[in-house]
Motif scaffolding. Structure first.
Motif, mmCIF file in Angstrom:
data_model
loop_
_atom_site.group_PDB
_atom_site.id
_atom_site.type_symbol
_atom_site.label_atom_id
_atom_site.label_comp_id
_atom_site.label_asym_id
_atom_site.label_seq_id
_atom_site.Cartn_x
_atom_site.Cartn_y
_atom_site.Cartn_z
ATOM 1 N N VAL A 62 0.872 -1.173 0.000
ATOM 2 C CA VAL A 62 0.000 0.000 0.000
ATOM 3 C C VAL A 62 0.906 1.219 0.000
ATOM 4 O O VAL A 62 1.833 1.312 0.805
ATOM 5 C CB VAL A 62 -0.935 0.028 1.241
ATOM 6 C CG1 VAL A 62 -1.798 1.272 1.240
ATOM 7 C CG2 VAL A 62 -1.793 -1.227 1.296
ATOM 8 N N ASP A 65 -0.604 6.966 -0.555
ATOM 9 C CA ASP A 65 -1.906 7.512 -0.951
ATOM 10 C C ASP A 65 -3.032 6.530 -0.637
ATOM 11 O O ASP A 65 -4.137 6.659 -1.159
ATOM 12 C CB ASP A 65 -1.918 7.845 -2.451
ATOM 13 C CG ASP A 65 -0.983 8.992 -2.779
ATOM 14 O OD1 ASP A 65 -0.842 9.902 -1.929
ATOM 15 O OD2 ASP A 65 -0.391 8.978 -3.874
ATOM 16 N N ASP A 66 -2.748 5.536 0.206
ATOM 17 C CA ASP A 66 -3.734 4.547 0.663
ATOM 18 C C ASP A 66 -4.257 3.640 -0.433
ATOM 19 O O ASP A 66 -5.372 3.138 -0.354
ATOM 20 C CB ASP A 66 -4.906 5.220 1.385
ATOM 21 C CG ASP A 66 -4.461 5.928 2.651
ATOM 22 O OD1 ASP A 66 -3.468 5.493 3.255
ATOM 23 O OD2 ASP A 66 -5.098 6.915 3.032
ATOM 24 N N GLU A 67 -3.478 3.420 -1.489
ATOM 25 C CA GLU A 67 -3.870 2.498 -2.541
ATOM 26 C C GLU A 67 -2.753 1.507 -2.775
ATOM 27 O O GLU A 67 -1.579 1.829 -2.638
ATOM 28 C CB GLU A 67 -4.203 3.256 -3.819
ATOM 29 C CG GLU A 67 -5.343 4.236 -3.611
ATOM 30 C CD GLU A 67 -6.090 4.532 -4.879
ATOM 31 O OE1 GLU A 67 -5.801 3.918 -5.907
ATOM 32 O OE2 GLU A 67 -6.976 5.380 -4.818
ATOM 33 N N ASP A 87 -6.989 -5.270 -5.875
ATOM 34 C CA ASP A 87 -6.582 -3.895 -5.604
ATOM 35 C C ASP A 87 -7.055 -3.579 -4.196
ATOM 36 O O ASP A 87 -8.124 -4.023 -3.771
ATOM 37 C CB ASP A 87 -7.225 -2.929 -6.595
ATOM 38 C CG ASP A 87 -6.659 -3.098 -7.999
ATOM 39 O OD1 ASP A 87 -5.446 -3.380 -8.118
ATOM 40 O OD2 ASP A 87 -7.428 -2.964 -8.962
ATOM 41 N N VAL A 88 -6.264 -2.831 -3.451
ATOM 42 C CA VAL A 88 -6.562 -2.549 -2.043
ATOM 43 C C VAL A 88 -6.605 -1.041 -1.828
ATOM 44 O O VAL A 88 -5.746 -0.311 -2.327
ATOM 45 C CB VAL A 88 -5.494 -3.177 -1.120
ATOM 46 C CG1 VAL A 88 -5.736 -2.808 0.324
ATOM 47 C CG2 VAL A 88 -5.469 -4.686 -1.286
ATOM 48 N N THR A 89 -7.618 -0.601 -1.089
ATOM 49 C CA THR A 89 -7.735 0.791 -0.674
ATOM 50 C C THR A 89 -7.837 0.818 0.839
ATOM 51 O O THR A 89 -8.635 0.079 1.415
ATOM 52 C CB THR A 89 -8.986 1.453 -1.284
ATOM 53 O OG1 THR A 89 -8.918 1.324 -2.700
ATOM 54 C CG2 THR A 89 -9.065 2.912 -0.915
ATOM 55 N N ALA A 90 -7.034 1.648 1.484
ATOM 56 C CA ALA A 90 -7.067 1.760 2.938
ATOM 57 C C ALA A 90 -8.134 2.756 3.351
ATOM 58 O O ALA A 90 -8.345 3.767 2.684
ATOM 59 C CB ALA A 90 -5.703 2.197 3.471
ATOM 60 N N LEU A 107 -9.553 -1.954 5.489
ATOM 61 C CA LEU A 107 -8.972 -2.232 4.177
ATOM 62 C C LEU A 107 -10.076 -2.771 3.279
ATOM 63 O O LEU A 107 -10.854 -3.626 3.674
ATOM 64 C CB LEU A 107 -7.872 -3.295 4.271
ATOM 65 C CG LEU A 107 -6.496 -2.857 4.734
ATOM 66 C CD1 LEU A 107 -5.542 -4.048 4.734
ATOM 67 C CD2 LEU A 107 -5.942 -1.748 3.897
ATOM 68 N N ARG A 108 -10.141 -2.252 2.062
ATOM 69 C CA ARG A 108 -11.151 -2.719 1.108
ATOM 70 C C ARG A 108 -10.433 -3.312 -0.094
ATOM 71 O O ARG A 108 -9.498 -2.721 -0.620
ATOM 72 C CB ARG A 108 -12.040 -1.573 0.662
ATOM 73 C CG ARG A 108 -12.831 -0.983 1.801
ATOM 74 C CD ARG A 108 -13.796 0.069 1.285
ATOM 75 N NE ARG A 108 -14.451 0.743 2.378
ATOM 76 C CZ ARG A 108 -15.585 0.338 2.931
ATOM 77 N NH1 ARG A 108 -16.171 -0.745 2.498
ATOM 78 N NH2 ARG A 108 -16.111 1.024 3.925
ATOM 79 N N SER A 110 -10.827 -5.106 -3.985
ATOM 80 C CA SER A 110 -11.720 -5.287 -5.143
ATOM 81 C C SER A 110 -10.998 -6.085 -6.209
ATOM 82 O O SER A 110 -9.804 -6.138 -6.252
ATOM 83 C CB SER A 110 -12.171 -3.941 -5.697
ATOM 84 O OG SER A 110 -11.068 -3.160 -6.098
#
Length: 110
Positions: A62, A65-67, A87-90, A107-108, A110
């Protein structure tokens, strides 16, 4: 289909698995992380005619930028591959870094 994990990963309550960070780095100030996760996930199909799929070498990256993304290694038909699993987004809550590991909430994938 069932999902098993190998040590040092553990299966917890509510049928969730925990994969400990075994190496890498995390910066709690920026939220950037690049960690290798211990253990493997093994997907066992209900049909006995289909081989199980084992995903090991799990790595979470990660950026500040939290991606980022979750990666794994597997072998299919005798060929090793590195795959991008998600793909992960915080979320708003950043990582909590302690001597025994890193924990996130939100954490998300997709």
């Amino acid at each position: 289909m069932s999902i098993d994990v190998t040590e040092p990963a553990v299966r917890g309550s509510a049928d969730r698995a925990s994969f400990p960070a075994t190496s890498g780095s995390a910066d709690p100030q920026t939220g950037a992380v690049d960690v290798e996760l211990g253990g493997a996930a093994r997907f066992v199909p209900a049909a006995s005619t289909v081989d199980p799929l084992t995903l090991g070498g799990l790595r979470l990256r990660v950026d500040g930028d939290d991606e980022g993304a979750l990666y794994a290694r597997t072998a299919v038909d005798g060929r090793a591959r590195e795959l991008t699993l998600a793909d992960v987004t915080a979320g708003a809550a950043g990582p909590v870094v302690r001597s025994g590991g890193v924990t996130w909430t939100g954490l998300r994938a997709s």
